[in-house]
Design a protein around this motif. Sequence first.
Motif, PDB file in Angstrom:
ATOM      1  N   ARG A  86     -46.475   2.389 -12.460  1.00 43.53           N
ATOM      2  CA  ARG A  86     -46.870   3.021 -13.713  1.00 43.53           C
ATOM      3  C   ARG A  86     -47.832   4.157 -13.389  1.00 43.53           C
ATOM      4  N   PRO A  87     -48.079   5.054 -14.332  1.00 42.80           N
ATOM      5  CA  PRO A  87     -49.041   6.134 -14.064  1.00 42.80           C
ATOM      6  C   PRO A  87     -50.393   5.628 -13.584  1.00 42.80           C
ATOM      7  N   ASP A  88     -50.832   4.474 -14.076  1.00 40.35           N
ATOM      8  CA  ASP A  88     -52.130   3.940 -13.680  1.00 40.35           C
ATOM      9  C   ASP A  88     -52.166   3.487 -12.226  1.00 40.35           C
ATOM     10  N   ASP A  89     -50.991   3.333 -11.601  1.00 41.17           N
ATOM     11  CA  ASP A  89     -50.945   2.946 -10.193  1.00 41.17           C
ATOM     12  C   ASP A  89     -51.140   4.138  -9.269  1.00 41.17           C
ATOM     13  N   VAL A  90     -51.113   5.332  -9.821  1.00 44.47           N
ATOM     14  CA  VAL A  90     -51.214   6.570  -9.037  1.00 44.47           C
ATOM     15  C   VAL A  90     -52.663   7.032  -9.015  1.00 44.47           C
ATOM     16  N   ASP A  91     -53.095   7.599  -7.896  1.00 46.61           N
ATOM     17  CA  ASP A  91     -54.462   8.113  -7.773  1.00 46.61           C
ATOM     18  C   ASP A  91     -54.528   9.638  -7.695  1.00 46.61           C
ATOM     19  N   VAL A  92     -53.550  10.258  -7.004  1.00 46.73           N
ATOM     20  CA  VAL A  92     -53.574  11.703  -6.765  1.00 46.73           C
ATOM     21  C   VAL A  92     -52.267  12.302  -7.256  1.00 46.73           C
TER      22      VAL A  92
END
Length: 354
Positions: free
Chosen positions: A286-292
């Motif tokens: 999900r988008p929340d799993d991404v950092d950069v």
Amino acid sequence: MGPVRRKVYVVGVGMTKFLKPCDSVDYPEMAEEAGQNALADAGISYSLVEQAYVGYVYGDSTCGQRAIYHSLGLTGIPIINVNNNCSTGSTALFMARQLVQGGLADCVLALGFEKMKQGSLKPKFDRTNPVDRHVEVMVNKYGLEPIPLAPQMFGRAGREHMEKYGTKPEHFAKIAWKNHKHSINNPHSQFQQEYSLDEVQKSRKVFDYLTLLQCCPTSDGAAAAVLASEDFVHKHKLEKQAVEILAQEMVTDTPTSFEEESCIKVVGFDMTRIAAQRCYEEIGVRPDDVDVIELHDCFSANELITYEALGLCPIGRAGELIDRGDNTYGGRWVINPSGGLISRGHPLGATGQI
């Protein structure tokens, strides 16, 4: 039973510093620097490369061959020229990845470069304008002004966002302020100067609320990546540096780009949304799993709209994300840590659309 898809890894990358368009360095020299740096980073010789995809927008039909011949050698491999406008660099990577993924090659080079003219891009059409339907949507909604099309189209998309959701001109300026601030840490960036928010807002007006420091510059530059199969990685002991490409999608316009007479849709909102959703589903994130995140910020308006297309926030709430600082260090995501196209530069063949 579907086709067998092999894992694909990036084992080496290289790029030049992006520069203001100039005559001192030509595309073969830029391609040489980026290509050789990518091979050196991978620790392999060009003789192991089985095919090459070379992206550029401006130039004759065999510039890719000339660039490879000059910079890397004459090994007789297939060299395919790629021109897909602002997504040219990512298209070259997409094609190279498919070749490895499908088992047709074990080591492929993706190379992109551009030699550009200074100033805004100008159309040179001796046939039907390829974006005539897109322009028609904008004209029907807002009219047409005698200035370059690109800032009008993206500027109008941002204006539509303001009208629908109450977004302020300051939100767009904050994006450019953030990207210029990020670029001071990128030695390859065309611009490495930090500006205050006030300086961004008061720089020369380009169109409507878009000022010069909110628009990407034309640039000269090159970038390259070496892609390899899992077997190749193990054979050449590249495990420690190999980075797997978990998902990559390419989407073109669907009917929704034109049905609503929306400038937000016509500049690619739905294409981005669909591509992102497919990537999320393919690898289960999900988008929340991404950092950069690196995304296509040809204009500050496009970066803001893309936040919503990527699902970083609900539609209409990108301004709140920006005000919270969730697009930079200390916030939820670091977006365009390179400085983005706005500050890093935008040599079309060496960059891509995300």
